[in-house]
Motif scaffolding. Structure first.
Motif, short mmCIF file in Angstrom:
data_model
loop_
_atom_site.label_atom_id
_atom_site.label_comp_id
_atom_site.label_asym_id
_atom_site.label_seq_id
_atom_site.Cartn_x
_atom_site.Cartn_y
_atom_site.Cartn_z
N ILE A 14 0.86 -1.19 0.00
CA ILE A 14 0.00 0.00 0.00
C ILE A 14 0.89 1.23 0.00
N ASP A 15 0.54 2.19 -0.81
CA ASP A 15 1.31 3.43 -0.91
C ASP A 15 0.50 4.58 -0.29
N PRO A 16 0.69 4.86 1.01
CA PRO A 16 -0.09 5.90 1.67
C PRO A 16 0.08 7.28 1.02
N ALA A 17 1.28 7.62 0.60
CA ALA A 17 1.53 8.91 -0.04
C ALA A 17 0.86 8.96 -1.41
N GLY A 18 0.90 7.84 -2.12
CA GLY A 18 0.28 7.77 -3.45
C GLY A 18 -1.23 7.93 -3.36
N GLU A 19 -1.83 7.32 -2.33
CA GLU A 19 -3.28 7.45 -2.15
C GLU A 19 -3.66 8.90 -1.89
N LYS A 20 -2.86 9.58 -1.08
CA LYS A 20 -3.12 11.00 -0.80
C LYS A 20 -3.00 11.83 -2.08
N ARG A 21 -1.96 11.54 -2.85
CA ARG A 21 -1.73 12.27 -4.09
C ARG A 21 -2.88 12.02 -5.08
N ASN A 22 -3.29 10.75 -5.20
CA ASN A 22 -4.39 10.42 -6.09
C ASN A 22 -5.67 11.14 -5.68
N ARG A 23 -5.92 11.21 -4.39
CA ARG A 23 -7.11 11.89 -3.89
C ARG A 23 -7.06 13.39 -4.23
N ARG A 24 -5.90 13.98 -4.06
CA ARG A 24 -5.72 15.41 -4.32
C ARG A 24 -5.88 15.72 -5.81
N GLU A 25 -5.42 14.81 -6.67
CA GLU A 25 -5.45 15.02 -8.11
C GLU A 25 -6.68 14.41 -8.79
N ALA A 26 -7.61 13.89 -8.00
CA ALA A 26 -8.81 13.25 -8.57
C ALA A 26 -9.62 14.26 -9.38
N PRO A 27 -10.25 13.80 -10.46
CA PRO A 27 -11.03 14.69 -11.32
C PRO A 27 -12.22 15.31 -10.58
N THR A 28 -12.52 16.53 -10.94
CA THR A 28 -13.62 17.28 -10.33
C THR A 28 -14.80 17.36 -11.30
N MET A 29 -15.87 17.92 -10.82
CA MET A 29 -17.04 18.12 -11.69
C MET A 29 -16.68 19.01 -12.88
N GLN A 30 -15.84 20.03 -12.65
CA GLN A 30 -15.44 20.89 -13.76
C GLN A 30 -14.68 20.09 -14.82
N ASP A 31 -13.84 19.16 -14.38
CA ASP A 31 -13.13 18.29 -15.32
C ASP A 31 -14.13 17.45 -16.14
N LEU A 32 -15.16 16.97 -15.45
CA LEU A 32 -16.17 16.15 -16.13
C LEU A 32 -17.00 16.99 -17.10
N ILE A 33 -17.31 18.22 -16.72
CA ILE A 33 -18.02 19.12 -17.63
C ILE A 33 -17.18 19.38 -18.88
N ASP A 34 -15.90 19.65 -18.68
CA ASP A 34 -15.00 19.88 -19.82
C ASP A 34 -14.93 18.64 -20.72
N ARG A 35 -14.88 17.47 -20.10
CA ARG A 35 -14.83 16.23 -20.87
C ARG A 35 -16.11 16.05 -21.68
N TYR A 36 -17.25 16.35 -21.08
CA TYR A 36 -18.54 16.26 -21.78
C TYR A 36 -18.55 17.19 -22.99
N VAL A 37 -18.06 18.41 -22.80
CA VAL A 37 -18.03 19.39 -23.89
C VAL A 37 -17.10 18.90 -25.01
N ASP A 38 -15.97 18.34 -24.65
CA ASP A 38 -14.99 17.89 -25.66
C ASP A 38 -15.41 16.60 -26.37
N GLU A 39 -15.93 15.63 -25.60
CA GLU A 39 -16.19 14.30 -26.17
C GLU A 39 -17.61 14.10 -26.65
N HIS A 40 -18.59 14.63 -25.92
CA HIS A 40 -19.98 14.29 -26.24
C HIS A 40 -20.72 15.38 -27.02
#
Length: 169
Positions: A14-40
């Motif tokens: 288990i990588d405790p630091a990696g889990e923290k980093r992944n949580r901090r860098e996880a996609p947000t709703m704004q990222d999902l909105i941008d993806r919807y605009v670009d892809e769909h």
């Protein structure tokens, strides 16, 4: 004691630091909105008016759920509240359209994006819009205006009776 616990986690792979980093860098709703605009959005039919309407709905979704909220943190209770609030403020039909748009967004988050190793939302969490009850939408009654009736009459007048008889058989 804390150091021992961290070392045990590392020993287990288990990588405790990696889990923290992944949580901090996880996609947000704004990222999902941008993806919807670009892809769909480019696949949508209906022209510029439809795309403008979709973008308005995306803004409403972003405001309701929080543009900085992590996608993984959204649950069905958030979606139900959004649907209820939009019903009160904008009406049941608009709430249904926005719910459909949000559902497509979360479906995109369950797919791996090109060039990425992981989905933005895991399959166990699923689409939080699934199971949210949509409002019934009664059909509208529409009547032809005078100009439309005249065009229909003209078209029928040009239609040969023999063609109609052959279709009956």
């Amino acid at each position: 004691a804390e150091v021992k616990e961290l070392r045990q986690q590392v020993d287990l792979g288990i990588d405790p630091a990696g889990e923290k980093r992944n949580r901090r860098e996880a996609p947000t709703m704004q990222d999902l909105i941008d993806r919807y605009v670009d892809e769909h959005l480019p696949t949508k039919k209906g022209g510029p008016q439809r795309i403008a309407d979709e973008k308005k709905m995306l803004d409403i979704i972003g405001e309701a759920l929080g543009k900085r909220t992590k996608i993984a943190d959204i649950h069905d209770g958030d979606i139900k509240k959004m649907h209820k609030d939009i019903t009160v403020s904008r009406g049941p039909v608009r709430a249904n359209r926005i719910l459909a748009c949000a559902s497509k967004m979360f479906s995109l988050s369950l797919q791996t994006k090109a060039g990425e190793d992981a989905r933005w939302r895991n399959a166990e969490q699923g689409n939080p819009c699934k199971g949210v009850t949509r409002h019934p939408e009664p059909g509208r009654e529409r009547y032809y205006d005078k100009a439309e009736l005249e065009r229909i009459a003209e078209a029928l007048a040009e239609y040969p009776p023999e063609a109609y008889e052959s279709q009956k058989k």
